[in-house]
Design a protein around this motif. Structure first.
Motif, PDB file in Angstrom:
ATOM      1  N   ARG A 127      -3.470  -8.532  -1.094  1.00  0.00           N
ATOM      2  CA  ARG A 127      -4.577  -7.808  -0.476  1.00  0.00           C
ATOM      3  C   ARG A 127      -4.588  -8.008   1.040  1.00  0.00           C
ATOM      4  O   ARG A 127      -4.825  -7.081   1.801  1.00  0.00           O
ATOM      5  CB  ARG A 127      -5.912  -8.286  -1.062  1.00  0.00           C
ATOM      6  N   VAL A 159      -7.351   5.134   4.689  1.00  0.00           N
ATOM      7  CA  VAL A 159      -6.310   4.163   5.033  1.00  0.00           C
ATOM      8  C   VAL A 159      -6.642   2.799   4.443  1.00  0.00           C
ATOM      9  O   VAL A 159      -5.786   2.134   3.849  1.00  0.00           O
ATOM     10  CB  VAL A 159      -6.127   4.080   6.568  1.00  0.00           C
ATOM     11  N   ARG A 160      -7.870   2.360   4.575  1.00  0.00           N
ATOM     12  CA  ARG A 160      -8.262   1.034   4.077  1.00  0.00           C
ATOM     13  C   ARG A 160      -8.217   0.939   2.559  1.00  0.00           C
ATOM     14  O   ARG A 160      -8.092  -0.147   2.012  1.00  0.00           O
ATOM     15  CB  ARG A 160      -9.636   0.669   4.593  1.00  0.00           C
ATOM     16  N   ALA A 161      -8.284   2.070   1.859  1.00  0.00           N
ATOM     17  CA  ALA A 161      -8.247   2.067   0.396  1.00  0.00           C
ATOM     18  C   ALA A 161      -6.833   2.232  -0.168  1.00  0.00           C
ATOM     19  O   ALA A 161      -6.624   2.097  -1.367  1.00  0.00           O
ATOM     20  CB  ALA A 161      -9.144   3.180  -0.147  1.00  0.00           C
ATOM     21  N   GLN A 184      -4.308  -5.149   3.868  1.00  0.00           N
ATOM     22  CA  GLN A 184      -5.321  -4.997   4.909  1.00  0.00           C
ATOM     23  C   GLN A 184      -4.694  -5.057   6.301  1.00  0.00           C
ATOM     24  O   GLN A 184      -5.070  -4.293   7.190  1.00  0.00           O
ATOM     25  CB  GLN A 184      -6.393  -6.074   4.767  1.00  0.00           C
ATOM     26  N   LEU A 239       0.701   3.118   2.603  1.00  0.00           N
ATOM     27  CA  LEU A 239       0.566   2.706   4.002  1.00  0.00           C
ATOM     28  C   LEU A 239       1.908   2.722   4.715  1.00  0.00           C
ATOM     29  O   LEU A 239       2.013   3.150   5.864  1.00  0.00           O
ATOM     30  CB  LEU A 239      -0.060   1.313   4.084  1.00  0.00           C
ATOM     31  N   LEU A 259      -4.107   1.945  11.572  1.00  0.00           N
ATOM     32  CA  LEU A 259      -5.268   2.487  12.282  1.00  0.00           C
ATOM     33  C   LEU A 259      -5.121   2.297  13.788  1.00  0.00           C
ATOM     34  O   LEU A 259      -5.476   3.191  14.567  1.00  0.00           O
ATOM     35  CB  LEU A 259      -6.556   1.844  11.770  1.00  0.00           C
ATOM     36  N   ALA A 266      -2.973  -1.785   6.932  1.00  0.00           N
ATOM     37  CA  ALA A 266      -3.971  -0.736   7.170  1.00  0.00           C
ATOM     38  C   ALA A 266      -4.499  -0.813   8.594  1.00  0.00           C
ATOM     39  O   ALA A 266      -4.594   0.215   9.282  1.00  0.00           O
ATOM     40  CB  ALA A 266      -5.110  -0.850   6.155  1.00  0.00           C
ATOM     41  N   GLU A 267      -4.836  -2.003   9.044  1.00  0.00           N
ATOM     42  CA  GLU A 267      -5.374  -2.145  10.396  1.00  0.00           C
ATOM     43  C   GLU A 267      -4.318  -1.808  11.450  1.00  0.00           C
ATOM     44  O   GLU A 267      -4.634  -1.202  12.467  1.00  0.00           O
ATOM     45  CB  GLU A 267      -5.946  -3.549  10.604  1.00  0.00           C
ATOM     46  N   VAL A 317     -10.283   6.569   8.230  1.00  0.00           N
ATOM     47  CA  VAL A 317     -10.339   5.105   8.211  1.00  0.00           C
ATOM     48  C   VAL A 317     -10.549   4.613   6.782  1.00  0.00           C
ATOM     49  O   VAL A 317      -9.847   3.701   6.320  1.00  0.00           O
ATOM     50  CB  VAL A 317     -11.457   4.584   9.142  1.00  0.00           C
ATOM     51  N   ASP A 318     -11.479   5.227   6.070  1.00  0.00           N
ATOM     52  CA  ASP A 318     -11.752   4.827   4.684  1.00  0.00           C
ATOM     53  C   ASP A 318     -10.534   5.053   3.790  1.00  0.00           C
ATOM     54  O   ASP A 318     -10.218   4.209   2.942  1.00  0.00           O
ATOM     55  CB  ASP A 318     -12.946   5.605   4.117  1.00  0.00           C
TER      56      ASP A 318
END
Length: 81
Positions: free
Chosen positions: A26, A55-57, A30, A63, A37, A33-34, A52-53
């Motif tokens: 996880r 990508v984070r999911a 994350q 990714l 972004l 994802a960041e 953003v949502d």
């Protein structure tokens, strides 16, 4: 130590190892994802909240694909299309 206690200890150890592995996975997702972004913000300046949502999911494989596309895409739609 009884046999039952040995089995219980083994089960706890396995559970802890699985939990650590899931947590690490996880954390890697994350981080990816960041980073994606950040790249999107640098290239396109503004990133809508729904992107953003999304990508984070996303999972790591998705990714990775988007991160590769951000290098050549001219629009956000080109990254996610």
């Amino acid at each position: 130590m009884t046999l039952a206690e040995m089995f219980e200890a083994r089960g706890e150890a396995r559970g802890e190892a699985r939990g650590e592995a899931r947590g690490e996975a996880r954390g890697r997702a994350q981080g990816r994802a960041e980073s994606l972004l950040d790249l999107l913000r640098v290239k396109f300046r503004s990133v809508p909240a729904e992107v953003v949502d999304t990508v984070r999911a996303a999972d790591v494989a998705q990714l990775r694909a988007w991160t590769e596309r951000v290098l050549t895409a001219d629009t956000l739609e080109g990254v996610f299309g």
